[in-house]
Write a protein that holds these residues in place. Sequence first.
Motif, PDB file in Angstrom:
ATOM      1  N   GLY A 293       6.504   5.005   3.793  1.00 42.60           N
ATOM      2  CA  GLY A 293       6.794   4.684   2.350  1.00 42.60           C
ATOM      3  C   GLY A 293       7.833   3.637   2.263  1.00 42.60           C
ATOM      4  O   GLY A 293       7.472   3.100   1.253  1.00 42.60           O
ATOM      5  N   ARG A 294       8.550   3.609   3.445  1.00 42.73           N
ATOM      6  CA  ARG A 294       9.867   2.544   3.190  1.00 42.73           C
ATOM      7  C   ARG A 294       9.022   0.945   3.084  1.00 42.73           C
ATOM      8  O   ARG A 294       9.178   0.348   2.419  1.00 42.73           O
ATOM      9  CB  ARG A 294      10.801   2.795   4.275  1.00 42.73           C
ATOM     10  CG  ARG A 294      11.888   1.685   4.361  1.00 42.73           C
ATOM     11  CD  ARG A 294      12.742   1.908   5.607  1.00 42.73           C
ATOM     12  NE  ARG A 294      11.752   1.774   6.754  1.00 42.73           N
ATOM     13  CZ  ARG A 294      11.905   2.947   7.804  1.00 42.73           C
ATOM     14  NH1 ARG A 294      12.209   3.880   7.288  1.00 42.73           N
ATOM     15  NH2 ARG A 294      11.330   2.531   8.870  1.00 42.73           N
ATOM     16  N   PHE A 295       8.206   1.133   4.026  1.00 41.85           N
ATOM     17  CA  PHE A 295       7.700  -0.062   4.449  1.00 41.85           C
ATOM     18  C   PHE A 295       6.775  -0.708   3.396  1.00 41.85           C
ATOM     19  O   PHE A 295       6.733  -1.700   2.776  1.00 41.85           O
ATOM     20  CB  PHE A 295       7.208  -0.175   5.676  1.00 41.85           C
ATOM     21  CG  PHE A 295       6.734  -1.549   6.329  1.00 41.85           C
ATOM     22  CD1 PHE A 295       7.355  -2.908   6.101  1.00 41.85           C
ATOM     23  CD2 PHE A 295       5.497  -1.663   6.772  1.00 41.85           C
ATOM     24  CE1 PHE A 295       6.853  -4.104   6.308  1.00 41.85           C
ATOM     25  CE2 PHE A 295       4.861  -2.921   7.221  1.00 41.85           C
ATOM     26  CZ  PHE A 295       5.684  -4.038   7.036  1.00 41.85           C
ATOM     27  N   ARG A 296       5.906   0.303   3.238  1.00 42.30           N
ATOM     28  CA  ARG A 296       4.515  -0.199   2.385  1.00 42.30           C
ATOM     29  C   ARG A 296       4.828  -0.099   0.918  1.00 42.30           C
ATOM     30  O   ARG A 296       4.064  -0.642   0.077  1.00 42.30           O
ATOM     31  CB  ARG A 296       3.453   0.820   2.636  1.00 42.30           C
ATOM     32  CG  ARG A 296       2.881   0.616   4.124  1.00 42.30           C
ATOM     33  CD  ARG A 296       1.873  -0.673   4.263  1.00 42.30           C
ATOM     34  NE  ARG A 296       0.567  -0.176   3.423  1.00 42.30           N
ATOM     35  CZ  ARG A 296      -0.529   0.228   4.159  1.00 42.30           C
ATOM     36  NH1 ARG A 296      -0.423   0.351   5.584  1.00 42.30           N
ATOM     37  NH2 ARG A 296      -1.581   0.473   3.307  1.00 42.30           N
ATOM     38  N   SER A 297       6.090   0.628   0.404  1.00 45.57           N
ATOM     39  CA  SER A 297       6.376   0.604  -1.144  1.00 45.57           C
ATOM     40  C   SER A 297       6.644  -0.944  -1.555  1.00 45.57           C
ATOM     41  O   SER A 297       6.383  -1.015  -2.642  1.00 45.57           O
ATOM     42  CB  SER A 297       7.518   1.427  -1.209  1.00 45.57           C
ATOM     43  OG  SER A 297       8.922   1.036  -0.586  1.00 45.57           O
ATOM     44  N   LYS A 298       7.057  -1.909  -0.547  1.00 42.06           N
ATOM     45  CA  LYS A 298       7.363  -2.957  -1.043  1.00 42.06           C
ATOM     46  C   LYS A 298       5.940  -3.576  -1.235  1.00 42.06           C
ATOM     47  O   LYS A 298       5.994  -4.521  -2.178  1.00 42.06           O
ATOM     48  CB  LYS A 298       7.968  -3.825   0.302  1.00 42.06           C
ATOM     49  CG  LYS A 298       8.323  -5.189  -0.038  1.00 42.06           C
ATOM     50  CD  LYS A 298       9.429  -5.471  -0.947  1.00 42.06           C
ATOM     51  CE  LYS A 298       9.725  -7.010  -1.174  1.00 42.06           C
ATOM     52  NZ  LYS A 298      10.586  -7.500  -0.075  1.00 42.06           N
ATOM     53  N   HIS A 299       5.019  -3.419  -0.340  1.00 48.80           N
ATOM     54  CA  HIS A 299       3.563  -4.215  -0.583  1.00 48.80           C
ATOM     55  C   HIS A 299       3.148  -3.781  -2.028  1.00 48.80           C
ATOM     56  O   HIS A 299       2.422  -4.399  -2.828  1.00 48.80           O
ATOM     57  CB  HIS A 299       2.782  -3.939   0.446  1.00 48.80           C
ATOM     58  CG  HIS A 299       3.336  -4.300   1.778  1.00 48.80           C
ATOM     59  ND1 HIS A 299       3.823  -3.562   2.624  1.00 48.80           N
ATOM     60  CD2 HIS A 299       2.924  -5.471   2.465  1.00 48.80           C
ATOM     61  CE1 HIS A 299       3.984  -4.208   3.652  1.00 48.80           C
ATOM     62  NE2 HIS A 299       3.552  -5.422   3.696  1.00 48.80           N
ATOM     63  N   LEU A 300       3.167  -2.398  -2.517  1.00 53.27           N
ATOM     64  CA  LEU A 300       2.882  -1.865  -3.503  1.00 53.27           C
ATOM     65  C   LEU A 300       3.590  -2.517  -4.800  1.00 53.27           C
ATOM     66  O   LEU A 300       2.789  -3.004  -5.793  1.00 53.27           O
ATOM     67  CB  LEU A 300       2.952  -0.402  -3.586  1.00 53.27           C
ATOM     68  CG  LEU A 300       2.838   0.380  -4.766  1.00 53.27           C
ATOM     69  CD1 LEU A 300       1.195   0.223  -5.169  1.00 53.27           C
ATOM     70  CD2 LEU A 300       3.034   1.853  -4.569  1.00 53.27           C
ATOM     71  N   ALA A 301       4.704  -2.754  -4.642  1.00 54.56           N
ATOM     72  CA  ALA A 301       5.739  -3.242  -5.690  1.00 54.56           C
ATOM     73  C   ALA A 301       5.136  -4.682  -5.724  1.00 54.56           C
ATOM     74  O   ALA A 301       5.321  -5.269  -6.921  1.00 54.56           O
ATOM     75  CB  ALA A 301       7.168  -3.157  -5.377  1.00 54.56           C
ATOM     76  N   LEU A 302       5.005  -5.314  -4.647  1.00 51.06           N
ATOM     77  CA  LEU A 302       4.523  -6.950  -4.812  1.00 51.06           C
ATOM     78  C   LEU A 302       3.159  -7.182  -5.603  1.00 51.06           C
ATOM     79  O   LEU A 302       3.193  -7.926  -6.396  1.00 51.06           O
ATOM     80  CB  LEU A 302       4.431  -7.351  -3.416  1.00 51.06           C
ATOM     81  CG  LEU A 302       5.493  -7.672  -2.753  1.00 51.06           C
ATOM     82  CD1 LEU A 302       5.367  -7.939  -1.021  1.00 51.06           C
ATOM     83  CD2 LEU A 302       6.675  -8.960  -3.477  1.00 51.06           C
ATOM     84  N   GLN A 303       2.245  -5.986  -5.161  1.00 48.41           N
ATOM     85  CA  GLN A 303       1.003  -6.216  -5.982  1.00 48.41           C
ATOM     86  C   GLN A 303       0.948  -5.936  -7.773  1.00 48.41           C
ATOM     87  O   GLN A 303       0.487  -6.783  -8.296  1.00 48.41           O
ATOM     88  CB  GLN A 303      -0.045  -5.166  -5.550  1.00 48.41           C
ATOM     89  CG  GLN A 303      -0.458  -5.483  -4.105  1.00 48.41           C
ATOM     90  CD  GLN A 303      -1.211  -4.235  -3.546  1.00 48.41           C
ATOM     91  OE1 GLN A 303      -2.356  -3.860  -3.633  1.00 48.41           O
ATOM     92  NE2 GLN A 303      -0.655  -3.307  -2.871  1.00 48.41           N
TER      93      GLN A 303
END
Length: 598
Positions: free
Chosen positions: A573-583
């Motif tokens: 969640g910590r790492f991939r939440s950034k990818h989610l927000a970028l999209q």
Amino acid sequence: MSTETLLPTLDRLGVAVSPKLDVASVTSQWFDPFAQALQSANTDDIILSLTEDVFWRDMLSLTWDFRTFQGINKVRQFLTDQLPLFPISSCKLRKELVEFQTPYPDIAWIQGFFDFETHVGIASGVFRLIPLRDGSWKAHTVYTNLEDLTGYPELHGPLRDHQPNHGKWAAKRAREVEFLDVDPSVIVVGAGHNGLCAAARLKMMGINTLVVEKHERIGDSWRKRYGALCLHDPVWADHMPYLPFPSSWPVYTPAPKLADWLESYAHSMELNVWTSSAVTSIVPGKSKRWKVSIARTEGSVRVFEVDNIIFALGFGGNKGHIPEIPGMGEFKGQILHSSQHNVAADHIGKKVAVVGSCTSAHDICADYVEHGVDVTMIQRGPTYIMSAKEGIPRAITNHREGGLPTHIADRIGASYPTHISTLLSQRVTKTIAEADKELLDGLRSRGFKLTFGIQGAGFGLLGASQVGGFYFDVGASPLIINGKIKLKSDGPIQKFTPSGLLFEDGSTLDADVILFATGYADARTAYLELLPSTLASQVQPIWGLNPEGELNSVTREVGIPGLYCIMGNFALGRFRSKHLALQIKAYEEGLPGERYLR
């Protein structure tokens, strides 16, 4: 995994590495032409720097998706298709992060980091070079990762609010939380750790976000679970974005303490969370993609139209799955799921049967023993067991006390394609089993069924494929060995009886309470309850691995534009939440974002 996937062992490569290897020189000789070829989009020259069995994993930077390409032909096609669309510039080696590594005596590689840019964003990469018979070194794995969008930096550090605020903060926050002046741009359903990670990331990108939580308090999704619950991942893997745990934090976090931390995190990060509230419907909107109805605790209903919704509801919306077993209506005792269980003290003086043999079952059974309750574990299938003492230091090496900074450790972990990490995990699993031999032999002697996991890879593939099937022993396994936790593992359940259970081998077990620690419903269940039935067939599988080894639908759309999923442990969640927000930020700003589907 391809049947041809092999680790690049020195024996297979037919080489030996000189102890006098000039790592810096080898890396520079490889990286300089590689970087030049990337920047000129010269696929042929890039291919010259890669092995035939290369893996290239990309997270958003070149595919706007989560993809892994295996083998030189698939990588060639991917680069040919995508480099013209994402022209690369400013490709620079991070010399301070270049390291020669020998994870095993028969494996040697040079690991390095690099930075680059495209017309869309700022990105990073990780490579591993292996030696070849002709004396050259080539990349066996390459990982590329989108870090930020060009022109849209996160609003923290030097970009934080610099204006003084004299006596106006509380009123300002109250209006922000209630969205009295502006509607949210994104709605997050669920304020567990993943929902809060996503909200924090979006806030740092300047996106107004509302988090909707059905419980009375933030953290209740942990606070209201069984009393013996405790994280079995070490604290170093569990930090949340922007606000790590204090250095005094225990290695294994108790659930009530974690619940309080989530509540304080939301307050400190100034996240807009509505508790005691529930999303009641999500339907196509008029001005924007989705119309969302939210029932508040005082009886009011607020309706917003937004383009993007994030589901952060865990597995099956945390709705426990109890398998259908004949005769349930005949049983005169209590039947419940682990999600409904509170504390062992509720059942003092009763006989309890716990159906299941993974983490929750072990935790709950150990708690029963501690309270003097007669408890039997019913094991339906084999379980992967490793001790926390021997297993965690060997299996979770990137995130450890005194180790690498969290952001570097996260990228190293992500840089291993699943098919390669599986092969490495097979070795780690064997090493752990040797260290745990006494424990495992003791379990076998009691009739406990053991497995080394899918493909012999321990807990990793089990978690990624079926959300369970393992237990990190922190004290329950010895209780099985010494008989304090009774064990029934010699046959499937046939049916309930008025006094307990009948098994297919004809044996019976009497119980006053039968507790099912049998996991949760299909993750899609929570989505389908809120969406129109006409959209049900479009919701794609959630969790599990696709043929490339990537998680299905996690931190990306679930098959319907604007509907996203985030789930998994704290590290993910910590790492991939950034990818989610970028999209989502890219969508809001109208930036290129077409996914590579070939």
